[in-house]
Motif scaffolding. Structure first.
Motif, PDB file in Angstrom:
ATOM      1  N   UNK A 141       0.825  -1.215   0.000  1.00  0.00           N
ATOM      2  CA  UNK A 141       0.000   0.000   0.000  1.00  0.00           C
ATOM      3  C   UNK A 141       0.855   1.260   0.000  1.00  0.00           C
ATOM      4  N   UNK A 142       1.933   1.244   0.759  1.00  0.00           N
ATOM      5  CA  UNK A 142       2.801   2.420   0.864  1.00  0.00           C
ATOM      6  C   UNK A 142       3.500   2.719  -0.456  1.00  0.00           C
ATOM      7  N   UNK A 143       3.727   1.687  -1.262  1.00  0.00           N
ATOM      8  CA  UNK A 143       4.453   1.862  -2.518  1.00  0.00           C
ATOM      9  C   UNK A 143       3.571   2.330  -3.669  1.00  0.00           C
ATOM     10  N   UNK A 144       2.258   2.288  -3.492  1.00  0.00           N
ATOM     11  CA  UNK A 144       1.357   2.666  -4.578  1.00  0.00           C
ATOM     12  C   UNK A 144       1.498   4.145  -4.935  1.00  0.00           C
ATOM     13  N   UNK A 145       1.423   4.442  -6.216  1.00  0.00           N
ATOM     14  CA  UNK A 145       1.485   5.797  -6.772  1.00  0.00           C
ATOM     15  C   UNK A 145       2.847   6.470  -6.570  1.00  0.00           C
ATOM     16  N   UNK A 146       3.873   5.693  -6.257  1.00  0.00           N
ATOM     17  CA  UNK A 146       5.194   6.282  -5.975  1.00  0.00           C
ATOM     18  C   UNK A 146       5.729   7.102  -7.143  1.00  0.00           C
ATOM     19  N   UNK A 147       5.533   6.609  -8.370  1.00  0.00           N
ATOM     20  CA  UNK A 147       6.090   7.322  -9.515  1.00  0.00           C
ATOM     21  C   UNK A 147       5.000   7.979 -10.375  1.00  0.00           C
ATOM     22  N   UNK A 148       3.855   8.270  -9.753  1.00  0.00           N
ATOM     23  CA  UNK A 148       2.745   8.917 -10.476  1.00  0.00           C
ATOM     24  C   UNK A 148       2.825  10.433 -10.278  1.00  0.00           C
ATOM     25  N   UNK A 149       2.930  11.165 -11.365  1.00  0.00           N
ATOM     26  CA  UNK A 149       3.085  12.620 -11.285  1.00  0.00           C
ATOM     27  C   UNK A 149       1.765  13.374 -11.398  1.00  0.00           C
ATOM     28  N   UNK A 150       0.666  12.645 -11.637  1.00  0.00           N
ATOM     29  CA  UNK A 150      -0.618  13.318 -11.830  1.00  0.00           C
ATOM     30  C   UNK A 150      -1.464  13.375 -10.554  1.00  0.00           C
ATOM     31  N   UNK A 151      -0.885  12.958  -9.437  1.00  0.00           N
ATOM     32  CA  UNK A 151      -1.532  13.080  -8.127  1.00  0.00           C
ATOM     33  C   UNK A 151      -0.557  13.803  -7.212  1.00  0.00           C
ATOM     34  N   UNK A 152      -1.012  14.852  -6.549  1.00  0.00           N
ATOM     35  CA  UNK A 152      -0.088  15.611  -5.696  1.00  0.00           C
ATOM     36  C   UNK A 152       0.284  14.806  -4.463  1.00  0.00           C
ATOM     37  N   UNK A 153       1.403  15.162  -3.852  1.00  0.00           N
ATOM     38  CA  UNK A 153       1.957  14.379  -2.750  1.00  0.00           C
ATOM     39  C   UNK A 153       1.033  14.323  -1.540  1.00  0.00           C
ATOM     40  N   UNK A 154       0.345  15.428  -1.238  1.00  0.00           N
ATOM     41  CA  UNK A 154      -0.589  15.426  -0.112  1.00  0.00           C
ATOM     42  C   UNK A 154      -1.723  14.436  -0.344  1.00  0.00           C
ATOM     43  N   UNK A 155      -2.216  14.386  -1.568  1.00  0.00           N
ATOM     44  CA  UNK A 155      -3.291  13.446  -1.893  1.00  0.00           C
ATOM     45  C   UNK A 155      -2.795  12.008  -1.824  1.00  0.00           C
ATOM     46  N   UNK A 156      -1.574  11.769  -2.304  1.00  0.00           N
ATOM     47  CA  UNK A 156      -1.005  10.430  -2.198  1.00  0.00           C
ATOM     48  C   UNK A 156      -0.952   9.974  -0.743  1.00  0.00           C
ATOM     49  N   UNK A 157      -0.516  10.872   0.125  1.00  0.00           N
ATOM     50  CA  UNK A 157      -0.427  10.541   1.550  1.00  0.00           C
ATOM     51  C   UNK A 157      -1.799  10.219   2.118  1.00  0.00           C
ATOM     52  N   UNK A 158      -2.795  11.036   1.778  1.00  0.00           N
ATOM     53  CA  UNK A 158      -4.163  10.783   2.242  1.00  0.00           C
ATOM     54  C   UNK A 158      -4.672   9.422   1.776  1.00  0.00           C
ATOM     55  N   UNK A 159      -4.427   9.125   0.520  1.00  0.00           N
ATOM     56  CA  UNK A 159      -4.918   7.868  -0.053  1.00  0.00           C
ATOM     57  C   UNK A 159      -4.246   6.680   0.623  1.00  0.00           C
ATOM     58  N   UNK A 160      -2.930   6.753   0.787  1.00  0.00           N
ATOM     59  CA  UNK A 160      -2.211   5.641   1.426  1.00  0.00           C
ATOM     60  C   UNK A 160      -2.635   5.463   2.877  1.00  0.00           C
ATOM     61  N   UNK A 161      -2.817   6.563   3.586  1.00  0.00           N
ATOM     62  CA  UNK A 161      -3.252   6.469   4.984  1.00  0.00           C
ATOM     63  C   UNK A 161      -4.645   5.864   5.081  1.00  0.00           C
ATOM     64  N   UNK A 162      -5.494   6.201   4.122  1.00  0.00           N
ATOM     65  CA  UNK A 162      -6.840   5.620   4.115  1.00  0.00           C
ATOM     66  C   UNK A 162      -6.763   4.116   3.840  1.00  0.00           C
ATOM     67  N   UNK A 163      -5.922   3.725   2.903  1.00  0.00           N
ATOM     68  CA  UNK A 163      -5.722   2.299   2.640  1.00  0.00           C
ATOM     69  C   UNK A 163      -5.323   1.576   3.927  1.00  0.00           C
ATOM     70  N   UNK A 164      -4.342   2.121   4.614  1.00  0.00           N
ATOM     71  CA  UNK A 164      -3.834   1.470   5.825  1.00  0.00           C
ATOM     72  C   UNK A 164      -4.892   1.419   6.916  1.00  0.00           C
ATOM     73  N   UNK A 165      -5.656   2.513   7.052  1.00  0.00           N
ATOM     74  CA  UNK A 165      -6.729   2.542   8.048  1.00  0.00           C
ATOM     75  C   UNK A 165      -7.763   1.459   7.768  1.00  0.00           C
ATOM     76  N   UNK A 166      -8.187   1.356   6.503  1.00  0.00           N
ATOM     77  CA  UNK A 166      -9.207   0.376   6.133  1.00  0.00           C
ATOM     78  C   UNK A 166      -8.688  -1.054   6.305  1.00  0.00           C
ATOM     79  N   UNK A 167      -7.473  -1.278   5.897  1.00  0.00           N
ATOM     80  CA  UNK A 167      -6.884  -2.610   6.045  1.00  0.00           C
ATOM     81  C   UNK A 167      -6.811  -2.994   7.524  1.00  0.00           C
ATOM     82  N   UNK A 168      -6.293  -2.079   8.337  1.00  0.00           N
ATOM     83  CA  UNK A 168      -6.117  -2.372   9.762  1.00  0.00           C
ATOM     84  C   UNK A 168      -7.448  -2.548  10.465  1.00  0.00           C
ATOM     85  N   UNK A 169      -8.451  -1.756  10.071  1.00  0.00           N
ATOM     86  CA  UNK A 169      -9.781  -1.901  10.670  1.00  0.00           C
ATOM     87  C   UNK A 169     -10.283  -3.324  10.494  1.00  0.00           C
ATOM     88  N   UNK A 170     -10.210  -3.822   9.269  1.00  0.00           N
ATOM     89  CA  UNK A 170     -10.698  -5.169   8.998  1.00  0.00           C
ATOM     90  C   UNK A 170      -9.813  -6.228   9.631  1.00  0.00           C
TER      91      UNK A 170
END
Length: 306
Positions: free
Chosen positions: A241-270
């Motif tokens: 999850x942390x490695x996703x979008x690492x080399x994607x330039x069409x998503x800003x870094x703040x959004x990448x962080x939000x998305x990855x944190x949401x992934x981790x939250x959802x995974x950990x919840x389940x």
């Protein structure tokens, strides 16, 4: 096994997309498992949603879109990566046959085919409880999008099979290479490609709007919880999850962080809820009910199905 210098190795993507079907379906040692996988895919994926589409069967359906989906642009150019899903998990079988010989590879090929079939069956156990969809664009330019809209009624989003099998293919081969049949340099060569391509396929499901950000962590949770604990561990999921979008330039870094944190939250919840659950499916079902409540969808019907 004969030593092959790393610089002489062929990338998995260079292997034939046709040979897997010929080997796996029409050769004696793998035909039974190969056809079993075909029937599983038809029954637990295509028939399941088309029977609902044509009102032969009825299932609850909820939308699983999330606000974070808007931070990922619709990128039609990513559809080729999305459509590479089946070649991605089949081409490595040709590599095994070429390197080991069909007879020696057959037991491992059967084990691998069983794994892919299990992912379809596991996902279907959630789909039969509640089907899920998103607001995908009505975009039908190009043969790929026309094929997607023609073949996919878009009712089986959570969990994403694209993601579970992309990450799962990498995980399966990682476990296979621990048998030390292949030299480490060769194993690392293939694993690096599988990880990178698995990441690209996972990203593509969001870029072409076939899935929501909710679909990815639940698919990874399914992979972790329905296999043995070492197959795809919490650490493996976190790294993926942390490695996703690492080399994607069409998503800003703040959004990448939000998305990855949401992934981790959802995974950990389940994952954490699963510690106290009777079955790994329970926490996904609970999340679907909670999400339906939060978004004012038909949650009462889901509660009745528990």
């Amino acid at each position: 096994m004969n030593h092959i210098p790393v610089e002489s190795l062929e990338k998995l993507s260079s292997y034939s997309s046709v040979l897997p079907w010929l080997h796996l379906l029409f050769r004696f040692r793998t035909a039974k498992k190969g056809w079993k996988l075909i029937f599983t895919v038809i029954w637990d994926f295509f028939s399941l949603q088309n029977l609902h589409k044509f009102k032969i069967t009825k299932h609850p359906v909820i939308f699983v879109d999330a606000p974070l989906d808007e931070k990922i642009p619709f990128e039609p150019s990513k559809v080729k990566t999305y459509m590479n899903f089946i070649p991605y998990f089949l081409k490595p079988t040709v590599m095994l046959i070429k390197r080991m010989g069909y007879k020696n590879a057959a037991p491992y090929l059967n084990e691998y085919l069983d794994f892919i079939a299990t992912m379809y069956k596991n996902a279907a156990s959630i789909y039969r409880f509640c089907m899920t969809t998103t607001n995908r664009p009505d975009y039908k330019k190009g043969k790929e999008f026309k094929a997607i809209h023609a073949a996919d009624p878009h009712l089986l989003c959570v969990p994403s099979l694209h993601v579970a099998i992309a990450a799962g293919t990498y995980a399966w081969f990682k476990q296979f290479f621990k048998k030390n049949i292949f030299e480490k340099e060769e194993a690392d060569f293939y694993l690096n490609e599988l990880f990178y391509e698995g990441q690209k396929i996972t990203e593509s499901v969001l870029y072409v709007k076939q899935h929501s950000v909710n679909c990815i962590p639940i698919a990874l949770y399914m992979l972790s919880s329905s296999m043995n604990k070492d197959f795809f561990s919490v650490n493996d999921a976190d790294y993926f999850m942390t490695s996703l979008f690492s080399d994607c330039s069409d998503i800003d870094e703040n959004s990448k962080t939000e998305i990855r944190e949401y992934f981790k939250f959802m995974y950990e919840r389940n994952f954490l809820e699963n510690i106290y659950a009777d079955k790994w499916q329970d926490c996904i079902k609970h999340w679907l009910i909670d999400y339906a409540k939060e978004t004012n969808q038909n949650w009462e019907l889901l509660e009745e199905r528990l």
